[in-house]
Write a protein that holds these residues in place. Structure first.
Motif, PDB file in Angstrom:
ATOM      1  N   GLY A  27       0.792  -1.282  -0.007  1.00 23.23           N
ATOM      2  CA  GLY A  27      -0.142   0.048  -0.250  1.00 23.23           C
ATOM      3  C   GLY A  27       0.922   1.251   0.028  1.00 23.23           C
ATOM      4  N   PRO A  28       0.121   2.275   0.012  1.00 18.37           N
ATOM      5  CA  PRO A  28       0.937   3.693  -0.132  1.00 18.37           C
ATOM      6  C   PRO A  28       1.842   3.883   1.077  1.00 18.37           C
ATOM      7  CG  PRO A  28      -1.362   4.041  -0.541  1.00 18.37           C
ATOM      8  CD  PRO A  28      -1.109   2.410  -0.387  1.00 18.37           C
ATOM      9  N   ASP A  76      -8.205  -2.230   1.904  1.00 17.87           N
ATOM     10  CA  ASP A  76      -8.783  -0.954   1.775  1.00 17.87           C
ATOM     11  C   ASP A  76      -7.869  -0.441   1.053  1.00 17.87           C
ATOM     12  OD1 ASP A  76     -11.105  -1.661   3.463  1.00 17.87           O
ATOM     13  OD2 ASP A  76     -10.070  -0.483   5.100  1.00 17.87           O
ATOM     14  N   GLY A  77      -8.368   0.586   0.148  1.00 22.02           N
ATOM     15  CA  GLY A  77      -7.421   1.150  -0.754  1.00 22.02           C
ATOM     16  C   GLY A  77      -7.244   0.461  -2.150  1.00 22.02           C
ATOM     17  N   THR A  78      -7.775  -0.734  -2.341  1.00 18.68           N
ATOM     18  CA  THR A  78      -7.475  -1.402  -3.626  1.00 18.68           C
ATOM     19  C   THR A  78      -7.830  -0.541  -4.644  1.00 18.68           C
ATOM     20  OG1 THR A  78      -7.402  -3.312  -2.464  1.00 18.68           O
ATOM     21  CG2 THR A  78      -7.858  -3.511  -5.146  1.00 18.68           C
ATOM     22  N   ALA A  79      -7.289  -0.105  -5.640  1.00 22.24           N
ATOM     23  CA  ALA A  79      -7.746   0.774  -6.805  1.00 22.24           C
ATOM     24  C   ALA A  79      -7.966  -0.471  -7.915  1.00 22.24           C
ATOM     25  CB  ALA A  79      -6.652   1.597  -7.205  1.00 22.24           C
ATOM     26  N   GLY A 103     -11.344  -1.972  -9.172  1.00 22.74           N
ATOM     27  CA  GLY A 103     -11.292  -2.188  -7.729  1.00 22.74           C
ATOM     28  C   GLY A 103     -12.492  -2.765  -6.703  1.00 22.74           C
ATOM     29  N   ASP A 104     -13.645  -2.147  -7.509  1.00 23.87           N
ATOM     30  CA  ASP A 104     -14.773  -2.974  -6.935  1.00 23.87           C
ATOM     31  C   ASP A 104     -15.292  -3.976  -7.560  1.00 23.87           C
ATOM     32  OD1 ASP A 104     -15.706  -1.595  -9.410  1.00 23.87           O
ATOM     33  OD2 ASP A 104     -17.195  -0.615  -8.585  1.00 23.87           O
ATOM     34  N   SER A 147      -2.677  -0.727  -5.516  1.00 18.75           N
ATOM     35  CA  SER A 147      -3.252   0.398  -5.190  1.00 18.75           C
ATOM     36  C   SER A 147      -3.301   1.512  -6.061  1.00 18.75           C
ATOM     37  CB  SER A 147      -2.192   0.907  -3.965  1.00 18.75           C
ATOM     38  OG  SER A 147      -0.945   0.947  -4.282  1.00 18.75           O
ATOM     39  N   GLU A 148      -3.130   1.276  -7.057  1.00 16.85           N
ATOM     40  CA  GLU A 148      -3.030   2.272  -8.282  1.00 16.85           C
ATOM     41  C   GLU A 148      -3.132   1.668  -9.515  1.00 16.85           C
ATOM     42  OE1 GLU A 148       1.654   3.429  -9.272  1.00 16.85           O
ATOM     43  OE2 GLU A 148       1.078   3.687  -7.513  1.00 16.85           O
TER      44      GLU A 148
END
Length: 161
Positions: A27-28, A76-79, A103-104, A147-148
């Motif tokens: 993650g970031p 959380d934060g999965t793009a 990501g959804d 994450s991106e």
């Protein structure tokens, strides 16, 4: 599909084990030296269970269509998600690369195309099902939570991913 394939050879092609695995990207704020460690994604298919033979519809002797896949446990934060399907018994022969799946997304239906399709080792983009030249092989379906967005061009390689 291969012309003139014997029934015995077809049976050997269909005898394939499946390993369903998942991975999560850093993650970031995490460095490459110390990636964030989270639980792996859970990856399943309604077409077969882990360790079972992959149905012929999903191989080169059938419809050669990707199996339905579902995954859960993304942080959380999965793009986006990326999928890699390879054959460790054939030196990592790549059967499918897909990137930038929204990501959804938590599943893909049979034959569903999502995101950007990469090039497989059959020399085309998208899914290429099991087709071992002899014996039984294992196929690893790995889903990565990212994450991106990667922004890769269609036909990208495994190295680029």
């Amino acid at each position: 599909m291969m012309a003139g394939m014997t029934a015995r050879r077809m049976l050997r092609c269909l005898v394939a084990a499946l390993l369903l695995t998942g991975c999560v990207a850093s993650g970031p704020g995490t460095s490459l030296e110390e990636p964030a460690m989270t639980d792996p994604l859970s990856v399943t298919s309604t077409a077969f269970e882990e360790g079972e033979t992959i149905p012929s519809d999903h191989g080169c002797d059938g419809s050669d269509v990707s199996p339905p896949l579902a995954w859960s446990g993304a942080p959380d934060g999965t793009a986006t998600f990326a999928i890699i399907v390879d054959d460790p018994d054939a030196r990592g022969f790549v059967h499918w690369l897909a990137a930038d799946i929204p990501g959804d997304t938590t599943s893909l239906d049979e034959g569903e195309v999502a995101g950007t399709q990469g090039g497989n080792d059959f020399g085309r983009s998208g899914y290429g099902g099991p087709c071992p030249p002899s014996g039984s092989h294992r196929y690893v379906f790995t889903v990565h939570a990212l994450s991106e967005t990667l922004g890769l061009s269609a036909g990208f390689s495994a190295d680029e991913l």
